[in-house]
Design a protein around this motif. Structure first.
Motif, PDB file in Angstrom:
ATOM      1  N   THR A 127      -5.764 -31.731  28.475  1.00  0.00           N
ATOM      2  CA  THR A 127      -4.893 -31.469  29.631  1.00  0.00           C
ATOM      3  C   THR A 127      -3.406 -31.464  29.304  1.00  0.00           C
ATOM      4  OG1 THR A 127      -4.945 -33.818  30.228  1.00  0.00           O
ATOM      5  CG2 THR A 127      -6.596 -32.372  31.249  1.00  0.00           C
ATOM      6  N   GLU A 128      -3.041 -32.028  28.165  1.00  0.00           N
ATOM      7  CA  GLU A 128      -1.633 -32.065  27.771  1.00  0.00           C
ATOM      8  C   GLU A 128      -1.418 -31.192  26.550  1.00  0.00           C
ATOM      9  OE1 GLU A 128       0.858 -33.641  29.377  1.00  0.00           O
ATOM     10  OE2 GLU A 128      -0.536 -34.363  30.894  1.00  0.00           O
ATOM     11  N   PRO A 129      -0.402 -30.454  26.475  1.00  0.00           N
ATOM     12  CA  PRO A 129       0.666 -30.307  27.474  1.00  0.00           C
ATOM     13  C   PRO A 129       0.212 -29.387  28.613  1.00  0.00           C
ATOM     14  CG  PRO A 129       1.109 -28.880  25.601  1.00  0.00           C
ATOM     15  CD  PRO A 129      -0.141 -29.643  25.271  1.00  0.00           C
ATOM     16  N   GLU A 130       0.827 -29.590  29.760  1.00  0.00           N
ATOM     17  CA  GLU A 130       0.510 -28.755  30.916  1.00  0.00           C
ATOM     18  C   GLU A 130       1.185 -27.394  30.824  1.00  0.00           C
ATOM     19  OE1 GLU A 130       1.242 -30.727  34.615  1.00  0.00           O
ATOM     20  OE2 GLU A 130       0.115 -32.510  34.000  1.00  0.00           O
ATOM     21  N   ASP A 131       2.337 -27.336  30.185  1.00  0.00           N
ATOM     22  CA  ASP A 131       3.096 -26.089  30.038  1.00  0.00           C
ATOM     23  C   ASP A 131       2.281 -25.068  29.250  1.00  0.00           C
ATOM     24  OD1 ASP A 131       4.832 -24.024  29.335  1.00  0.00           O
ATOM     25  OD2 ASP A 131       6.471 -25.352  28.747  1.00  0.00           O
ATOM     26  N   ALA A 132       1.919 -23.969  29.893  1.00  0.00           N
ATOM     27  CA  ALA A 132       1.096 -22.929  29.265  1.00  0.00           C
ATOM     28  C   ALA A 132       1.733 -22.397  27.985  1.00  0.00           C
ATOM     29  CB  ALA A 132       0.849 -21.791  30.247  1.00  0.00           C
ATOM     30  N   GLY A 133       3.056 -22.418  27.914  1.00  0.00           N
ATOM     31  CA  GLY A 133       3.753 -21.936  26.735  1.00  0.00           C
ATOM     32  C   GLY A 133       3.559 -22.819  25.510  1.00  0.00           C
ATOM     33  N   LEU A 134       3.037 -24.034  25.715  1.00  0.00           N
ATOM     34  CA  LEU A 134       2.802 -24.961  24.603  1.00  0.00           C
ATOM     35  C   LEU A 134       1.316 -25.114  24.283  1.00  0.00           C
ATOM     36  CD1 LEU A 134       5.363 -27.740  25.614  1.00  0.00           C
ATOM     37  CD2 LEU A 134       5.636 -25.944  23.881  1.00  0.00           C
ATOM     38  N   ARG A 135       0.468 -24.421  25.032  1.00  0.00           N
ATOM     39  CA  ARG A 135      -0.988 -24.528  24.847  1.00  0.00           C
ATOM     40  C   ARG A 135      -1.488 -23.350  24.011  1.00  0.00           C
ATOM     41  NH1 ARG A 135      -3.634 -28.058  28.019  1.00  0.00           N
ATOM     42  NH2 ARG A 135      -5.504 -26.737  28.121  1.00  0.00           N
TER      43      ARG A 135
END
Length: 191
Positions: A127-135
Motif C-alpha cells: 500500500t505504500e507509497p500511495e503516490d502512483a508516480g512512486l509505484r
C-alpha cells in the motif's frame, strides 16, 4: 534449512566446498536424493546451486520468472517432495527482480503478460507509497517490498493449490519457507 544457511554463508565468504562435479555426476547416475527444493526466479544472478553452495544431486531447482507457481511447477514440487523425498521447499525471491519490475509497470508482451498477472496481487498488496508516480520499477524500495510480498503469496498459492504438499506440511513431512536473495551482496535472508 541449516545446510542451506551454511551453504549461503560459504558462498558469501567465498569459501565454497571443493567438489569434483564429474565424480558427483557418476555418483548420481543410479539415483538422486536431494534434500531441498528451491523455487526461484529465472534471473541469471540467482542460481540456487551456487548461492547455497550445493553440488550435483543436492537440490531440486525450479526456476521461473518471478518465482510464481502454476500447475507445472506445483507438479514438479510434488514430485520432488512426495516421490524423491525432499523435506524443505524454499520460495526464493530476490532484490531488483525484473519480473516484479514488469508487474509494477504493468508491462504487456506475449505470454509474459499472463505470467506478470500472477505477480500483480503482490503489487496491489503493497500500500505504500500511495503516490502512483512512486509505484513503479524506478522505486527500488517498492520493487523489493513487492518481491518479498510475492514470496509470501507464492507460498500461499502453493499451499492452497496443492493438497499433496499441504498434507505433507500438516503432517510435518516438509517445511515450506520463504527467503530473499540480495543481488548486491549474495546473502539469503530467510523470512
Amino acid at each position: 534449512m541449516k545446510l542451506l544457511k551454511e551453504g549461503n554463508q560459504r558462498f558469501v565468504q567465498q569459501n565454497q566446498t571443493p567438489r569434483d562435479l564429474i565424480e558427483q555426476v557418476k555418483q548420481t547416475t543410479s539415483g538422486q536424493y536431494p534434500f531441498a527444493t528451491i523455487l526461484s526466479c529465472i534471473d541469471s544472478r540467482v542460481s540456487a546451486e551456487l548461492v547455497f553452495d550445493q553440488g550435483v544431486g543436492d537440490i531440486f531447482s525450479a526456476r521461473v520468472a518471478g518465482n510464481i507457481v502454476n500447475e507445472d511447477i506445483l507438479g514438479s514440487i510434488e514430485f520432488a517432495c512426495k516421490l524423491a523425498g525432499t523435506n524443505i521447499i524454499v520460495v526464493l525471491g530476490h532484490s531488483g527482480c525484473g519480473a516484479v519490475k514488469g508487474a509494477c509497470d504493468d508491462a504487456k508482451m506475449g505470454n509474459l503478460t499472463t505470467l506478470l498477472s500472477k505477480i500483480k496481487p503482490a503489487v496491489e498488496a503493497i500500500t505504500e507509497p500511495e503516490d502512483a508516480g512512486l509505484r513503479n520499477s524506478k522505486n527500488a524500495d517498492f520493487v523489493n517490498a513487492v518481491a518479498e510480498k510475492n514470496v509470501y503469496l507464492t507460498i500461499d498459492n502453493l499451499r492452497q493449490n496443492s493438497p499433496v504438499l499441504g498434507e505433507m506440511e500438516e503432517n510435518g513431512e516438509i517445511m515450506v519457507v520463504g527467503a530473499m536473495y540480495d543481488i548486491a551482496d549474495g546473502k539469503v535472508h530467510f523470512l
